[in-house]
Design a protein around this motif. Structure first.
Motif, PDB file in Angstrom:
ATOM      1  N   ALA A  71       6.192 -14.024   5.305  1.00 26.62           N
ATOM      2  CA  ALA A  71       5.170 -13.067   6.007  1.00 26.62           C
ATOM      3  C   ALA A  71       5.044 -11.669   5.088  1.00 26.62           C
ATOM      4  O   ALA A  71       3.968 -11.430   4.664  1.00 26.62           O
ATOM      5  CB  ALA A  71       5.836 -12.760   7.498  1.00 26.62           C
ATOM      6  N   TYR A  72       6.407 -11.204   4.587  1.00 27.49           N
ATOM      7  CA  TYR A  72       6.293 -10.088   3.737  1.00 27.49           C
ATOM      8  C   TYR A  72       5.856 -10.208   2.505  1.00 27.49           C
ATOM      9  O   TYR A  72       5.332  -9.355   1.964  1.00 27.49           O
ATOM     10  CB  TYR A  72       7.540  -9.232   4.074  1.00 27.49           C
ATOM     11  N   LEU A  73       6.327 -11.201   2.063  1.00 31.09           N
ATOM     12  CA  LEU A  73       6.173 -11.484   0.627  1.00 31.09           C
ATOM     13  C   LEU A  73       4.508 -11.771   0.468  1.00 31.09           C
ATOM     14  O   LEU A  73       4.104 -11.233  -0.588  1.00 31.09           O
ATOM     15  CB  LEU A  73       6.996 -12.774   0.111  1.00 31.09           C
ATOM     16  N   ALA A  74       3.786 -12.543   1.209  1.00 31.52           N
ATOM     17  CA  ALA A  74       2.520 -12.797   1.179  1.00 31.52           C
ATOM     18  C   ALA A  74       1.624 -11.569   1.227  1.00 31.52           C
ATOM     19  O   ALA A  74       0.317 -11.520   1.168  1.00 31.52           O
ATOM     20  CB  ALA A  74       2.160 -13.898   2.042  1.00 31.52           C
ATOM     21  N   HIS A  75       1.999 -10.612   2.110  1.00 32.51           N
ATOM     22  CA  HIS A  75       1.390  -9.541   2.749  1.00 32.51           C
ATOM     23  C   HIS A  75       0.601  -8.725   1.400  1.00 32.51           C
ATOM     24  O   HIS A  75       1.339  -8.167   0.742  1.00 32.51           O
ATOM     25  CB  HIS A  75       2.265  -8.698   3.597  1.00 32.51           C
ATOM     26  N   PRO A  76      -0.738  -8.455   1.483  1.00 32.58           N
ATOM     27  CA  PRO A  76      -1.596  -8.018   0.467  1.00 32.58           C
ATOM     28  C   PRO A  76      -1.572  -6.389   0.674  1.00 32.58           C
ATOM     29  O   PRO A  76      -2.633  -5.822   0.544  1.00 32.58           O
ATOM     30  CB  PRO A  76      -2.834  -8.624   0.578  1.00 32.58           C
ATOM     31  N   GLY A  77      -0.243  -5.694   0.910  1.00 32.18           N
ATOM     32  CA  GLY A  77      -0.469  -4.318   1.260  1.00 32.18           C
ATOM     33  C   GLY A  77      -0.996  -3.301   0.441  1.00 32.18           C
ATOM     34  O   GLY A  77      -1.682  -2.548   0.480  1.00 32.18           O
ATOM     35  N   LYS A  78      -0.731  -3.787  -0.978  1.00 34.18           N
ATOM     36  CA  LYS A  78      -0.883  -2.782  -2.068  1.00 34.18           C
ATOM     37  C   LYS A  78      -2.387  -2.728  -2.162  1.00 34.18           C
ATOM     38  O   LYS A  78      -2.893  -2.057  -2.787  1.00 34.18           O
ATOM     39  CB  LYS A  78      -0.173  -3.189  -3.491  1.00 34.18           C
ATOM     40  N   ILE A  79      -3.026  -3.863  -2.259  1.00 31.80           N
ATOM     41  CA  ILE A  79      -4.586  -4.238  -2.715  1.00 31.80           C
ATOM     42  C   ILE A  79      -5.272  -3.406  -1.191  1.00 31.80           C
ATOM     43  O   ILE A  79      -6.404  -2.808  -1.646  1.00 31.80           O
ATOM     44  CB  ILE A  79      -4.689  -5.469  -2.877  1.00 31.80           C
ATOM     45  N   ILE A  80      -4.793  -3.451  -0.358  1.00 33.34           N
ATOM     46  CA  ILE A  80      -5.420  -2.842   0.869  1.00 33.34           C
ATOM     47  C   ILE A  80      -5.306  -1.375   0.766  1.00 33.34           C
ATOM     48  O   ILE A  80      -6.357  -0.439   1.140  1.00 33.34           O
ATOM     49  CB  ILE A  80      -4.919  -3.492   2.283  1.00 33.34           C
ATOM     50  N   ARG A  81      -4.070  -0.865   0.535  1.00 32.40           N
ATOM     51  CA  ARG A  81      -3.817   0.608   0.280  1.00 32.40           C
ATOM     52  C   ARG A  81      -4.854   1.204  -0.671  1.00 32.40           C
ATOM     53  O   ARG A  81      -5.363   2.122  -0.673  1.00 32.40           O
ATOM     54  CB  ARG A  81      -2.463   0.850  -0.167  1.00 32.40           C
ATOM     55  N   THR A  82      -5.046   0.225  -1.952  1.00 32.47           N
ATOM     56  CA  THR A  82      -5.809   0.786  -2.760  1.00 32.47           C
ATOM     57  C   THR A  82      -7.343   1.066  -2.360  1.00 32.47           C
ATOM     58  O   THR A  82      -7.991   1.991  -2.501  1.00 32.47           O
ATOM     59  CB  THR A  82      -5.843  -0.018  -4.134  1.00 32.47           C
ATOM     60  N   ALA A  83      -7.892   0.135  -1.422  1.00 27.55           N
ATOM     61  CA  ALA A  83      -9.141   0.037  -1.013  1.00 27.55           C
ATOM     62  C   ALA A  83      -9.430   1.363   0.093  1.00 27.55           C
ATOM     63  O   ALA A  83     -10.205   2.151  -0.017  1.00 27.55           O
ATOM     64  CB  ALA A  83      -9.480  -1.337  -0.091  1.00 27.55           C
ATOM     65  N   GLU A  84      -8.106   1.565   0.814  1.00 26.01           N
ATOM     66  CA  GLU A  84      -8.149   2.649   1.912  1.00 26.01           C
ATOM     67  C   GLU A  84      -8.182   3.948   1.115  1.00 26.01           C
ATOM     68  O   GLU A  84      -8.921   4.817   1.709  1.00 26.01           O
ATOM     69  CB  GLU A  84      -6.963   2.565   2.578  1.00 26.01           C
ATOM     70  N   ASN A  85      -7.559   4.085   0.086  1.00 27.90           N
ATOM     71  CA  ASN A  85      -7.612   5.333  -0.838  1.00 27.90           C
ATOM     72  C   ASN A  85      -8.869   5.342  -1.337  1.00 27.90           C
ATOM     73  O   ASN A  85      -9.462   6.747  -1.275  1.00 27.90           O
ATOM     74  CB  ASN A  85      -6.458   5.296  -1.836  1.00 27.90           C
TER      75      ASN A  85
END
Length: 344
Positions: free
Chosen positions: A280-294
């Motif tokens: 669940a945590y390995l697959a989570h695309p957090g970094k790419i979502i943070r970039t879009a949010e920024n």
């Protein structure tokens, strides 16, 4: 800083160890000390880091795990010396021989990490309400991310002319969305499996596993350094950041990293619920979502080129990670099918 000034700086600290320095080389927060008693590494840390990690290192030694660069006590028994608002601790200098290729070195690292986890593993009590709260908060956060990426794509597509960043995000949207959906599904599976369990497995987590913190001696044996962030926790708290950093590269078929994960599992296999949470945590695309949010939040003065480069790099990492996740899923499914077919 001159050689003389370096000697003057470290001399009062080394006096506590009854060591007389002859020459000092700077390596950032570590200094290489040539002295009357041999060659040492002197590490400088902030006092706010504390010295709990020294207790963790001693605990591992007591458990029989000796692949750690030892920390020497001062003459009065202290394991760290406070000097001019910094803490210092002393270790032998490890040569860090470059004898093997990076792939073999990484395999040796994960084998030693698995051994560290085996020797420190224990069952701990878990508050079921706290687990439920963690699950609900994480799901709420991931639902908000899903809502954001959907909204960002819709806003971008309504424009007559999309920016390069928006165009690239829309091209990547489906894969980002699928990765987030997979993470949510695995988290749900984990919670359903564990919601009534009152025990969980905990290990001593190194806290900053990397090739830079795994040194080889002249015989080719590997030793961990830098336990300053060590703590009790789930074993994937070490494995996840290590994999994440390793997969942060140009697109590649990441079979080597699948092998690396299963080298670790050979010595320290995850239980089913641990595997679900890990994926669940390995697959989570957090970094790419943070970039879009920024990008979305920064309304004025955007550096379009910089944002596009960040998005591209995080997408490559997402694709490398996707390969590893899907291969683990495939291997685990095959194992499950083989177990079901096996005669009782």
């Amino acid at each position: 800083m001159s050689d003389l000034n370096r000697l003057k700086e470290v001399a009062p600290i080394l006096r506590a160890y009854q060591v007389e320095p002859y020459f000092v080389e700077d390596f950032g927060r570590i200094q290489k000390i040539y002295s009357n008693k041999g060659v040492f590494a002197l590490k400088k840390i902030f006092p706010s880091n504390g010295t709990d990690f020294i207790r963790h290192v001693q605990f591992l030694y007591q458990k029989g795990y000796n692949r750690i660069v030892p920390i020497y006590p001062a003459a009065d028994g202290r394991y760290a010396v406070l000097h001019q608002n910094y803490l210092y601790y002393l270790m032998p200098w490890m040569p860090n021989e470059e004898r093997e290729n990076q792939s073999e070195r990484n395999k040796q690292l994960v084998r030693e990490l698995a051994r560290l986890h085996i020797l420190s593993a224990r069952e701990i009590n878990i508050n079921t309400e706290e687990r439920k709260e963690h699950y609900e908060n994480t799901m709420l956060e991931w639902d908000k991310e899903k809502e954001f990426i959907e909204g960002f794509m819709e806003r971008s597509e309504k424009k007559w002319y999309m920016s390069p960043f928006e165009l690239l995000f829309c091209l990547y949207y489906h894969e980002i969305s699928q990765a987030l959906l997979f993470s949510k599904r695995k988290l749900e599976d984990w919670y359903e499996k564990t919601k009534d369990q009152e025990k969980a497995r905990s290990v001593l987590v190194h806290g900053k596993v990397s090739a830079e913190h795994f040194l080889l001696d002249e015989r080719g044996y590997g030793y961990f350094i830098n336990f300053e962030r060590s703590k009790s926790g789930s074993p994937f708290h070490d494995l996840l950041p290590f994999l994440s950093r390793s997969l942060k590269s140009l697109p590649k078929q990441a079979e080597d990293y699948v092998d690396l994960v299963y080298t670790y599992f050979k010595y320290f296999p995850f239980k089913e619920d641990e595997m679900q949470l890990f994926l669940a945590y390995l697959a989570h695309p957090g970094k790419i979502i943070r970039t879009a949010e920024n990008y979305f939040k920064k309304q004025a003065g955007k550096n379009e080129r910089k944002f596009v480069q960040q998005l591209q790099r995080h997408y490559w990492q997402l694709k490398n990670t996707e390969y590893v996740v899907m291969r683990i899923e495939e291997i685990e499914q095959r194992k499950k099918e083989a177990e079901e077919k096996a005669p009782d």
